[in-house]
Design a protein around this motif. Structure first.
Motif, PDB file in Angstrom:
ATOM      1  N   GLU A 146      28.649  25.571  50.476  1.00  0.00           N
ATOM      2  CA  GLU A 146      27.417  25.985  49.814  1.00  0.00           C
ATOM      3  C   GLU A 146      27.344  27.507  49.837  1.00  0.00           C
ATOM      4  OE1 GLU A 146      22.606  25.102  49.987  1.00  0.00           O
ATOM      5  OE2 GLU A 146      24.013  23.769  51.024  1.00  0.00           O
ATOM      6  N   ASP A 147      26.680  28.064  48.845  1.00  0.00           N
ATOM      7  CA  ASP A 147      26.555  29.514  48.715  1.00  0.00           C
ATOM      8  C   ASP A 147      25.555  30.028  49.754  1.00  0.00           C
ATOM      9  OD1 ASP A 147      26.728  32.072  47.843  1.00  0.00           O
ATOM     10  OD2 ASP A 147      25.940  31.719  45.830  1.00  0.00           O
ATOM     11  N   THR A 162      26.787  26.682  44.061  1.00  0.00           N
ATOM     12  CA  THR A 162      25.644  27.588  43.964  1.00  0.00           C
ATOM     13  C   THR A 162      24.576  26.996  43.048  1.00  0.00           C
ATOM     14  OG1 THR A 162      25.023  29.916  43.604  1.00  0.00           O
ATOM     15  CG2 THR A 162      26.553  28.932  42.005  1.00  0.00           C
ATOM     16  N   LYS A 215      32.964  29.723  41.705  1.00  0.00           N
ATOM     17  CA  LYS A 215      31.680  29.060  41.916  1.00  0.00           C
ATOM     18  C   LYS A 215      31.440  27.931  40.920  1.00  0.00           C
ATOM     19  CE  LYS A 215      29.340  32.958  44.122  1.00  0.00           C
ATOM     20  NZ  LYS A 215      28.116  33.781  44.167  1.00  0.00           N
ATOM     21  N   ASP A 245      27.110  36.854  38.701  1.00  0.00           N
ATOM     22  CA  ASP A 245      28.199  35.869  38.648  1.00  0.00           C
ATOM     23  C   ASP A 245      28.634  35.614  37.206  1.00  0.00           C
ATOM     24  OD1 ASP A 245      28.312  35.520  41.385  1.00  0.00           O
ATOM     25  OD2 ASP A 245      26.880  33.857  41.396  1.00  0.00           O
ATOM     26  N   TYR A 249      17.449  35.037  43.203  1.00  0.00           N
ATOM     27  CA  TYR A 249      18.665  34.371  42.772  1.00  0.00           C
ATOM     28  C   TYR A 249      19.039  34.734  41.339  1.00  0.00           C
ATOM     29  CZ  TYR A 249      22.239  30.957  41.897  1.00  0.00           C
ATOM     30  OH  TYR A 249      23.431  30.370  41.564  1.00  0.00           O
ATOM     31  N   HIS A 294      33.757  33.307  50.488  1.00  0.00           N
ATOM     32  CA  HIS A 294      33.009  33.897  49.382  1.00  0.00           C
ATOM     33  C   HIS A 294      33.922  34.491  48.307  1.00  0.00           C
ATOM     34  CE1 HIS A 294      28.624  33.755  49.716  1.00  0.00           C
ATOM     35  NE2 HIS A 294      28.840  33.520  50.989  1.00  0.00           N
ATOM     36  N   THR A 334      21.548  37.502  41.298  1.00  0.00           N
ATOM     37  CA  THR A 334      22.877  37.057  41.722  1.00  0.00           C
ATOM     38  C   THR A 334      23.555  36.234  40.634  1.00  0.00           C
ATOM     39  OG1 THR A 334      22.133  36.992  44.025  1.00  0.00           O
ATOM     40  CG2 THR A 334      24.140  35.786  43.505  1.00  0.00           C
ATOM     41  N   LYS A 366      21.966  21.111  46.368  1.00  0.00           N
ATOM     42  CA  LYS A 366      23.361  21.441  46.705  1.00  0.00           C
ATOM     43  C   LYS A 366      23.817  20.720  47.976  1.00  0.00           C
ATOM     44  CE  LYS A 366      22.398  25.892  46.790  1.00  0.00           C
ATOM     45  NZ  LYS A 366      20.992  25.882  46.346  1.00  0.00           N
ATOM     46  N   LEU A 370      28.066  25.882  39.467  1.00  0.00           N
ATOM     47  CA  LEU A 370      26.613  26.028  39.383  1.00  0.00           C
ATOM     48  C   LEU A 370      25.932  24.685  39.145  1.00  0.00           C
ATOM     49  CD1 LEU A 370      24.046  27.814  39.126  1.00  0.00           C
ATOM     50  CD2 LEU A 370      24.602  28.062  36.698  1.00  0.00           C
TER      51      LEU A 370
END
Length: 369
Positions: free
Chosen positions: A217-218, A151, A241, A346, A339, A237, A342, A158, A243
Motif C-alpha cells: 500500500e502507498d 494507491t 503504481k 504520478d 492526495y 516506493h 500526489t 486498498k 490506482l
C-alpha cells in the motif's frame, strides 16, 4: 551421551517453518524486541539479572556466574526447568536462545537436556545473530521481486484488496495501525524492533514463494509510531503504481465500516459496553483536535459539529448513518487536497500502470504473481 551444546544458525528454516522458540532473556529485554514464534520463559527475572550485572561489573565474570547459580537454585531452578519442559512438550522442535547465545541459553540447554534426556537446539549467536539476519533481509540486495504500490484516495479500500491477494505485504497490519490520523487500534503497536522483525519475517516467507511481484500500500514513512527503514522505504516506493478509483459514496461507506463500526466494536470489547463508545469518541475527538491547525478554524468547527451530532444521535437512537456526514467532510476537506497533488504528480511522471475500481484492480493484481 547427550550433546549439550547443539547449536544452529538455520534462521531461514526457523522463519519458514514457524519453529517455536524459548527466549530465556529477562522480561525487560524481551519487551524491547523478540520474534514472532518466540515465548519468553526467562532463566533470570529482571531483579536477578540486575544483581548479576552489578556483580559482573564489580567482581568479574566468575563471581557473577557463581551468584547466578546461587540465585537460581533449589525450588526456583526446578520451577524454571519445569516451565521450559511444559512448553517443549506441547511445542515440537522447540529451540532456545538468549542475547548472544552465551551462558544463559547454554545453561538452560544443559538443564533441559538433563531433565528430558534428549537434546534441544539453541541459536548460535542468540537473539543478536537472528536479529541481524532479519535486518539484512530488509536491505535492497535481498529484495528479489518487483514492488508494486497500491494507491488511491483515502477510503478507497486498498487494505481490503491487499488482504485478498497472496503476494502482498500489509505494512499497516504489521504495524497494527490503520496508517491515518485516526489509525490507532485499542491494542498497542509493536515496538520498532518488533515491527522490523515482523516485516522481515513476512518478506522472507513471501519471497520463498518466488513471486515476481510483491504488492504494497502507498504508505508514508511513518505508520503510527513505527517507521519503515529508509532503505527499504526507498526501494518499495521505486515501484510502479496501481490506482484504485472509488466514488465518494464508496469511500465514505468504507471509512464508516473501518473507523466507526469496526473501531467501536474494538473499544466496546476492550472497555465494556458502558465505557466503550465514550472511549471511542474521546479518541476520535482528540485525534481530530490535533489536526485543528491544518483544517483551519471554520472547517474544523464544521466537522466537529457533525461529529458531535452523529455521536449524540447514535447514543439516543442507535443509528450510525449520521457519521457519514463528518466522514465525507473530513475526506473532502483534509485528505483529498493532499492526495490530489500526489496523484497529479504520478500522472505527470507516468508511474501509474493500471487504474480501475476495486474489483478490476483485484482481478488485475491476481494475475501479477
Amino acid at each position: 551421551m547427550l550433546k549439550k551444546d547443539n547449536q544452529t544458525n538455520e534462521f531461514k528454516e526457523i522463519v519458514l517453518n514457524n519453529i517455536p522458540l524459548i527466549d530465556v532473556r529477562a522480561p525487560i529485554e524481551y519487551e524491547k524486541g523478540g520474534f514472532l514464534n518466540s515465548t519468553n520463559i526467562p532463566i533470570l527475572n529482571n531483579e536477578e539479572r540486575h544483581m548479576i550485572g552489578i556483580c559482573y561489573k564489580e567482581k568479574g565474570n566468575e563471581e557473577a556466574t557463581k551468584l547466578g547459580y546461587k540465585l537460581v537454585s533449589g525450588k526456583i531452578r526446578e520451577d524454571r526447568i519445569n516451565s521450559w519442559i511444559n512448553f517443549i512438550e506441547t511445542h515440537k522442535n522447540t529451540m532456545i536462545y538468549c542475547f548472544r547465545g552465551g551462558s544463559r541459553s547454554r545453561i538452560a540447554q544443559e538443564w533441559i537436556s538433563e531433565a528430558l534426556n534428549k537434546d534441544i537446539l539453541r541459536l548460535k549467536g542468540g537473539y543478536k545473530a537472528f536479529r541481524n539476519y532479519l535486518i539484512e533481509n530488509l536491505s535492497i540486495q535481498n529484495q528479489n521481486y518487483k514492488p508494486i504500490i497500491l494507491t488511491g484516495y483515502t477510503g478507497s479500500g486498498k487494505t481490503k484488496i491487499l488482504k485478498n491477494i497472496d503476494n502482498s505485504i500489509d505494512l499497516e497490519g504489521i504495524a497494527n495501525h490503520r496508517g491515518s490520523s485516526f489509525g490507532s487500534h485499542v491494542s498497542p503497536q509493536p515496538t520498532q524492533i518488533n515491527f522490523e522483525n515482523n516485516l522481515a519475517y513476512d518478506l522472507i516467507k513471501k519471497q520463498s514463494k518466488n513471486f515476481e511481484y510483491l504488492i504494497f500500500e502507498d504508505e508514508g514513512k511513518n505508520i503510527g509510531k513505527n517507521f519503515i527503514p529508509q532503505e527499504f522505504y526507498d526501494f518499495f516506493h521505486s515501484g510502479k503504481k496501481i490506482l484504485v478509483s472509488s466514488t465518494i459514496e464508496e469511500r465514505v461507506e468504507n471509512t464508516l465500516v473501518e473507523y466507526v463500526i469496526d473501531s467501536q466494536k474494538e473499544y466496546i470489547n476492550y472497555y465494556g459496553i458502558e465505557n466503550g463508545l465514550a472511549e471511542w469518541f474521546n479518541y476520535i475527538y482528540s485525534s481530530m483536535d490535533r489536526l485543528k491547525k491544518k483544517l483551519g478554524g471554520d472547517r474544523f468547527k464544521k466537522v466537529l459539529d457533525e461529529l458531535n451530532f452523529a455521536y449524540k444521535t447514535q447514543l439516543n437512537s442507535g443509528k450510525i448513518d449520521y457519521h457519514k456526514y463528518w466522514i465525507e467532510l473530513f475526506l473532502k476537506e483534509y485528505y483529498d487536497p493532499m492526495y490530489s497533488y500526489t496523484l497529479q504528480k504520478d500522472r505527470n511522471n507516468k508511474t501509474i500502470i493500471f487504474e480501475g475500481n476495486s474489483n478490476e484492480v483485484l482481478e488485475y493484481l491476481k494475475n501479477l504473481k
